[in-house]
Design a protein around this motif. Structure first.
Motif, PDB file in Angstrom:
ATOM      1  N   MET A  96      -1.127   6.325  -4.983  1.00  0.00           N
ATOM      2  CA  MET A  96      -1.015   5.101  -4.185  1.00  0.00           C
ATOM      3  C   MET A  96      -2.383   4.655  -3.680  1.00  0.00           C
ATOM      4  O   MET A  96      -2.690   3.456  -3.661  1.00  0.00           O
ATOM      5  CB  MET A  96      -0.066   5.330  -3.014  1.00  0.00           C
ATOM      6  CG  MET A  96       1.379   5.569  -3.398  1.00  0.00           C
ATOM      7  SD  MET A  96       2.383   5.922  -1.923  1.00  0.00           S
ATOM      8  CE  MET A  96       3.967   6.338  -2.679  1.00  0.00           C
ATOM      9  N   VAL A  97      -3.192   5.623  -3.280  1.00  0.00           N
ATOM     10  CA  VAL A  97      -4.543   5.299  -2.824  1.00  0.00           C
ATOM     11  C   VAL A  97      -5.337   4.645  -3.951  1.00  0.00           C
ATOM     12  O   VAL A  97      -6.017   3.625  -3.761  1.00  0.00           O
ATOM     13  CB  VAL A  97      -5.272   6.552  -2.310  1.00  0.00           C
ATOM     14  CG1 VAL A  97      -6.730   6.235  -1.980  1.00  0.00           C
ATOM     15  CG2 VAL A  97      -4.557   7.115  -1.093  1.00  0.00           C
ATOM     16  N   ALA A  98      -5.249   5.221  -5.148  1.00  0.00           N
ATOM     17  CA  ALA A  98      -5.967   4.670  -6.308  1.00  0.00           C
ATOM     18  C   ALA A  98      -5.496   3.252  -6.606  1.00  0.00           C
ATOM     19  O   ALA A  98      -6.311   2.355  -6.874  1.00  0.00           O
ATOM     20  CB  ALA A  98      -5.754   5.570  -7.525  1.00  0.00           C
ATOM     21  N   ALA A  99      -4.180   3.023  -6.550  1.00  0.00           N
ATOM     22  CA  ALA A  99      -3.636   1.690  -6.815  1.00  0.00           C
ATOM     23  C   ALA A  99      -4.091   0.694  -5.753  1.00  0.00           C
ATOM     24  O   ALA A  99      -4.397  -0.463  -6.053  1.00  0.00           O
ATOM     25  CB  ALA A  99      -2.109   1.746  -6.873  1.00  0.00           C
ATOM     26  N   ALA A 100      -4.144   1.161  -4.504  1.00  0.00           N
ATOM     27  CA  ALA A 100      -4.588   0.280  -3.424  1.00  0.00           C
ATOM     28  C   ALA A 100      -6.052  -0.117  -3.606  1.00  0.00           C
ATOM     29  O   ALA A 100      -6.425  -1.279  -3.402  1.00  0.00           O
ATOM     30  CB  ALA A 100      -4.396   0.975  -2.079  1.00  0.00           C
ATOM     31  N   LEU A 101      -6.884   0.822  -4.010  1.00  0.00           N
ATOM     32  CA  LEU A 101      -8.298   0.507  -4.214  1.00  0.00           C
ATOM     33  C   LEU A 101      -8.485  -0.452  -5.385  1.00  0.00           C
ATOM     34  O   LEU A 101      -9.353  -1.338  -5.344  1.00  0.00           O
ATOM     35  CB  LEU A 101      -9.098   1.791  -4.423  1.00  0.00           C
ATOM     36  CG  LEU A 101      -9.225   2.694  -3.182  1.00  0.00           C
ATOM     37  CD1 LEU A 101      -9.930   3.989  -3.537  1.00  0.00           C
ATOM     38  CD2 LEU A 101      -9.963   1.973  -2.053  1.00  0.00           C
ATOM     39  N   GLU A 102      -7.680  -0.299  -6.436  1.00  0.00           N
ATOM     40  CA  GLU A 102      -7.762  -1.253  -7.546  1.00  0.00           C
ATOM     41  C   GLU A 102      -7.380  -2.662  -7.076  1.00  0.00           C
ATOM     42  O   GLU A 102      -8.012  -3.650  -7.452  1.00  0.00           O
ATOM     43  CB  GLU A 102      -6.849  -0.824  -8.698  1.00  0.00           C
ATOM     44  CG  GLU A 102      -7.377   0.337  -9.520  1.00  0.00           C
ATOM     45  CD  GLU A 102      -8.585  -0.007 -10.398  1.00  0.00           C
ATOM     46  OE1 GLU A 102      -9.060  -1.163 -10.365  1.00  0.00           O
ATOM     47  OE2 GLU A 102      -9.062   0.892 -11.105  1.00  0.00           O
ATOM     48  N   THR A 103      -6.337  -2.739  -6.256  1.00  0.00           N
ATOM     49  CA  THR A 103      -5.952  -4.036  -5.700  1.00  0.00           C
ATOM     50  C   THR A 103      -7.074  -4.597  -4.831  1.00  0.00           C
ATOM     51  O   THR A 103      -7.376  -5.791  -4.864  1.00  0.00           O
ATOM     52  CB  THR A 103      -4.665  -3.895  -4.875  1.00  0.00           C
ATOM     53  OG1 THR A 103      -3.601  -3.495  -5.741  1.00  0.00           O
ATOM     54  CG2 THR A 103      -4.290  -5.205  -4.195  1.00  0.00           C
ATOM     55  N   SER A 104      -7.718  -3.713  -4.083  1.00  0.00           N
ATOM     56  CA  SER A 104      -8.812  -4.112  -3.195  1.00  0.00           C
ATOM     57  C   SER A 104      -9.917  -4.863  -3.929  1.00  0.00           C
ATOM     58  O   SER A 104     -10.459  -5.847  -3.420  1.00  0.00           O
ATOM     59  CB  SER A 104      -9.398  -2.866  -2.532  1.00  0.00           C
ATOM     60  OG  SER A 104     -10.655  -3.108  -1.951  1.00  0.00           O
ATOM     61  N   VAL A 105     -10.252  -4.410  -5.140  1.00  0.00           N
ATOM     62  CA  VAL A 105     -11.401  -4.983  -5.855  1.00  0.00           C
ATOM     63  C   VAL A 105     -10.985  -5.932  -6.979  1.00  0.00           C
ATOM     64  O   VAL A 105     -11.823  -6.348  -7.777  1.00  0.00           O
ATOM     65  CB  VAL A 105     -12.304  -3.862  -6.413  1.00  0.00           C
ATOM     66  CG1 VAL A 105     -12.806  -2.979  -5.279  1.00  0.00           C
ATOM     67  CG2 VAL A 105     -11.570  -3.016  -7.456  1.00  0.00           C
ATOM     68  N   SER A 106      -9.719  -6.286  -7.029  1.00  0.00           N
ATOM     69  CA  SER A 106      -9.226  -7.090  -8.150  1.00  0.00           C
ATOM     70  C   SER A 106      -9.669  -8.546  -8.090  1.00  0.00           C
ATOM     71  O   SER A 106      -9.647  -9.239  -9.105  1.00  0.00           O
ATOM     72  CB  SER A 106      -7.695  -7.032  -8.203  1.00  0.00           C
ATOM     73  OG  SER A 106      -7.131  -7.597  -7.035  1.00  0.00           O
ATOM     74  N   ALA A 107     -10.065  -9.020  -6.927  1.00  0.00           N
ATOM     75  CA  ALA A 107     -10.445 -10.441  -6.810  1.00  0.00           C
ATOM     76  C   ALA A 107     -11.682 -10.599  -5.932  1.00  0.00           C
ATOM     77  O   ALA A 107     -11.784 -11.547  -5.155  1.00  0.00           O
ATOM     78  CB  ALA A 107      -9.278 -11.250  -6.253  1.00  0.00           C
ATOM     79  N   VAL A 108     -12.638  -9.680  -6.076  1.00  0.00           N
ATOM     80  CA  VAL A 108     -13.843  -9.761  -5.247  1.00  0.00           C
ATOM     81  C   VAL A 108     -14.664 -11.010  -5.548  1.00  0.00           C
ATOM     82  O   VAL A 108     -15.330 -11.551  -4.665  1.00  0.00           O
ATOM     83  CB  VAL A 108     -14.725  -8.504  -5.419  1.00  0.00           C
ATOM     84  CG1 VAL A 108     -14.140  -7.322  -4.697  1.00  0.00           C
ATOM     85  CG2 VAL A 108     -14.957  -8.185  -6.893  1.00  0.00           C
ATOM     86  N   ASP A 109     -14.611 -11.490  -6.787  1.00  0.00           N
ATOM     87  CA  ASP A 109     -15.362 -12.695  -7.122  1.00  0.00           C
ATOM     88  C   ASP A 109     -14.812 -13.921  -6.410  1.00  0.00           C
ATOM     89  O   ASP A 109     -15.511 -14.922  -6.244  1.00  0.00           O
ATOM     90  CB  ASP A 109     -15.353 -12.929  -8.636  1.00  0.00           C
ATOM     91  CG  ASP A 109     -13.957 -13.001  -9.214  1.00  0.00           C
ATOM     92  OD1 ASP A 109     -13.153 -12.091  -8.925  1.00  0.00           O
ATOM     93  OD2 ASP A 109     -13.655 -13.962  -9.955  1.00  0.00           O
ATOM     94  N   LYS A 110     -13.574 -13.849  -5.956  1.00  0.00           N
ATOM     95  CA  LYS A 110     -12.941 -14.942  -5.215  1.00  0.00           C
ATOM     96  C   LYS A 110     -12.983 -14.696  -3.715  1.00  0.00           C
ATOM     97  O   LYS A 110     -12.390 -15.450  -2.940  1.00  0.00           O
ATOM     98  CB  LYS A 110     -11.494 -15.122  -5.675  1.00  0.00           C
ATOM     99  CG  LYS A 110     -11.359 -15.473  -7.149  1.00  0.00           C
ATOM    100  CD  LYS A 110      -9.889 -15.592  -7.537  1.00  0.00           C
ATOM    101  CE  LYS A 110      -9.726 -15.985  -8.997  1.00  0.00           C
ATOM    102  NZ  LYS A 110     -10.229 -14.961  -9.926  1.00  0.00           N
ATOM    103  N   LEU A 111     -13.660 -13.636  -3.298  1.00  0.00           N
ATOM    104  CA  LEU A 111     -13.768 -13.264  -1.888  1.00  0.00           C
ATOM    105  C   LEU A 111     -12.398 -13.089  -1.250  1.00  0.00           C
ATOM    106  O   LEU A 111     -12.141 -13.528  -0.121  1.00  0.00           O
ATOM    107  CB  LEU A 111     -14.587 -14.309  -1.110  1.00  0.00           C
ATOM    108  CG  LEU A 111     -16.041 -14.485  -1.538  1.00  0.00           C
ATOM    109  CD1 LEU A 111     -16.694 -15.603  -0.752  1.00  0.00           C
ATOM    110  CD2 LEU A 111     -16.818 -13.182  -1.349  1.00  0.00           C
TER     111      LEU A 111
END
Length: 661
Positions: A393-408
């Motif tokens: 779950m932690v790994a999935a949350a971190l992937e979600t965290s960085v999934s749209a960094v270009d859109k801030l």
């Protein structure tokens, strides 16, 4: 889920900033023959005027003056967001704004997602306190009826014109949600409300008040042709926008300036043949508008209450706690993000604590750290819960965290001490996390960890849907708010000493993902040391570039001295500190092409671009010749826009192209 429709036509935007008009309260009775004014404003987080680098704007006292200045029949509407989102909203939770709107008075309001930041119970209190009507066509309560039992639509008849109004709200996943409110599909809800309105009221004009991006409003108007006018949320703090949807002057999207910076005035008439006519203007609520005395006194009273409550010192900070002019907390580690995450972990003694960067809303200066600072930083008052999660779950949350960094995106995770992660924005979303450590050890996907996070994320906000099977240790009913934990931690440590320490490593540029149109050129030039980022994690591809900077980049790329480049590239004699225009970019490219190939480049023909006539005479041959060689592209709509500023991404593209001739 929003429908994905493809628009087959180009929609033009027209920025209107017209002289001050007039305003007033709605009458139910029909007045003398004439037009009806529909007055609309939005984004009411602050009761006082906002003063910042853009100037002075907004404030309920100026809105009152503008409304009163409009004579005749009128409808006054507020588009949503009067609570939460700022310090004032976080402390008073929208009630002062309702009091002020009652006094203006306004006639109706749509919900914004921030009107739910303090929970649905508070939103119901806002409805109860209002003398105006709230309307919602797509927010549903637990009982299956419109949330708060507000009407699906509202109908007004003035000057013989029947005007129907619906309300639509999106992005409810970015606020505090519970089982008492559900967001239904915007377009499907609009279709149902419009059909009901037509059947029951036979309106001459249908207006939608929306809280969603303009691009979604365009899809809405395409899908529901009976909606002639959309009043939507703000697109910018400094501008108001008017979109003529189909270029006929018959259907419009209006977006007023943020922080109640303007009122959109729509003048509605009815021709002899029964056709409804529309004209519009922008009424700016800037420093030229005199404040209404009574509402100015109300605003001053609330400001005084705010200052008294928030002025107490709770700690001392040895350095500035910077949120960041470029929203750094939404794509990289920040000291202020570290402080907040550490506050959560310290109180609950968890393995991990995370804070979403979008919830950090302000900076704090070095020196005395007050309650006002804490509440400005964390104005939403989210409950911080504790859950037992798996490493998966932690790994999935971190992937979600960085999934749209270009859109801030606001869901980017700041992490507590003992946790670190590395992400690579050049990889596809879902595959960007490369390394995670918890308390000095690699993340074990089968191991269980105690995690502190906001209840907003835990219940699925910002697309954090991976916690469905997690075990709740401290639930929302027992949990403290984010600002309470920050205040407690600041008091405990007394002196705030924080700095970014390498908890989050960005491999590349957060704003240049794998699908960016110039990704290859940007990273190759960076690898060669020719063109770097504006900081350690950001490239700023759409930022303008000065002539002097371009000369430096070219000199590095061609291994020439800057004087040679300056004297021969077509930029000699021009101020090196000024931005490079696109036609100057073409002159630079022509010289570079001829220098590298030994071939002359030019043409007496017109360029292939629709705005060829706007290109300066001395640049036309360069633009035409380069375009013929396939070395120079235009912008959307087959436009070259020669006087526009060249961007960092465009310069990277052309330098890389010329290097590889």
């Amino acid at each position: 889920m929003k429908k994905k429709l493809i628009l087959a036509f180009l929609l033009s935007s027209i920025l209107l900033q017209l002289p001050l008009g007039s305003g007033g309260a709605v009458c139910a009775e029909t007045a003398a023959a004439g037009k009806v004014s529909f007055l609309y404003f939005n984004d009411g987080h602050e009761i006082n005027p906002v003063v910042d680098k853009l100037g002075t704007r907004g404030g309920v006292a100026r809105i009152k003056t503008l409304v009163d200045s409009v004579k005749g029949d009128k409808i006054v509407a507020f588009g949503g967001d009067l609570g939460g989102g700022t310090l004032f909203g976080g402390v008073f939770k929208g009630l002062p704004m309702v009091e002020a709107f009652n006094r203006i008075p306004i006639d109706l309001a749509n919900f914004g997602q921030h009107d739910f930041d303090a929970g649905t119970a508070n939103t119901l209190e806002l409805i109860k306190a209002a003398k105006f009507t709230w309307v919602s066509s797509n927010l549903i309560g637990k009982d299956g009826k419109p949330f708060g039992n507000v009407p699906h639509y509202q109908i007004y008849e003035k000057q013989g014109i029947r005007i129907g109004v619906i309300g639509l709200t999106s992005a409810m996943d970015t606020t505090t949600q519970d089982e008492n409110v559900k967001q239904s599909d915007v377009i499907e809800s609009a279709k149902a409300a419009v059909e009901k309105l037509k059947k029951e009221q036979k309106p001459d004009l249908i207006v939608a008040l929306t809280q969603e991006p303009v691009q979604d409003d365009k899809l809405l108007m395409q899908a529901v042709p009976d909606i002639r006018v959309v009043f939507t949320e703000e697109e910018a703090e400094e501008k108001s926008f008017v979109y003529d949807f189909d270029g006929t002057g018959k259907r419009y999207i209006f977006s007023p300036q943020g922080n109640m910076g303007s009122i959109i005035r729509l003048n509605i008439g009815k021709a002899a043949d029964g056709q409804v006519t529309l004209t519009n203007e922008i009424l700016k609520s800037d420093e030229t508008v005199k404040e209404d005395d009574q509402l100015a006194a109300l605003a001053k009273e609330y400001q005084s209450k705010l200052e008294q409550e928030l002025s107490k010192t709770i700690a001392v900070s040895e350095s500035d706690l910077i949120y960041g002019d470029n929203h750094e907390s939404r794509f990289k580690e920040t000291a202020i993000g570290d402080l907040i995450a550490d506050a959560y972990r310290d109180y609950y003694q968890t393995d991990i604590a995370v804070a979403n960067g979008g919830g950090i809303r302000s900076s704090a200066a070095k020196g005395n750290f007050t309650l006002k600072d804490a509440k400005s930083i964390l104005p939403f008052g989210n409950k911080i819960v504790v859950t037992e999660v798996t490493g998966d779950m932690v790994a999935a949350a971190l992937e979600t965290s960085v999934s749209a960094v270009d859109k801030l995106a606001g869901g980017f995770l700041q992490v507590s001490s003992g946790t670190s992660y590395t992400y690579n924005p050049t990889k596809p979303a879902g595959q960007r996390i490369e390394q995670v450590t918890i308390n000095g050890k690699p993340l074990n996907k089968q191991q269980k960890y105690k995690l502190a996070l906001s209840n907003f994320m835990y219940t699925g906000g910002d697309k954090y849907t991976m916690f469905g099977q997690a075990k709740t240790v401290v639930g929302a009913n027992e949990a403290l708010t984010d600002v309470e934990l920050l205040v407690a931690y600041a008091k405990k440590i007394g002196t705030i000493r924080v700095k970014a320490e390498g908890r989050i490593i960005v491999k590349g540029f957060a704003d240049i993902p794998s699908d960016h149109w110039a990704v290859k050129e940007i990273y190759e030039l960076n690898r060669l040391g020719i063109f770097g980022g504006v900081d350690d994690a950001r490239y700023a591809p759409n930022q303008m570039v000065t002539r002097g900077e371009v000369i430096d980049y070219l000199a590095k790329a061609l291994t020439l001295d800057q004087k040679t480049v300056l004297s021969q590239s077509g930029l000699n004699g021009l101020n090196p500190k000024e931005p490079l225009t696109r036609e100057e970019m073409a002159l630079m490219m022509k010289w570079t092409y001829e220098t590298r190939t030994g071939n002359k480049l030019g043409s007496t023909e017109a360029s292939p671009f629709a705005d060829d006539a706007l290109i300066a005479d001395d640049a036309k041959a360069a633009v035409t010749g380069l375009a013929k060689q396939g070395l120079l592209n235009g912008r959307p709509g087959n436009l070259f826009v020669p006087k526009d500023k060249a961007t960092r991404a465009e310069i990277s593209h052309v330098i890389w192209t010329l290097l590889n001739l």
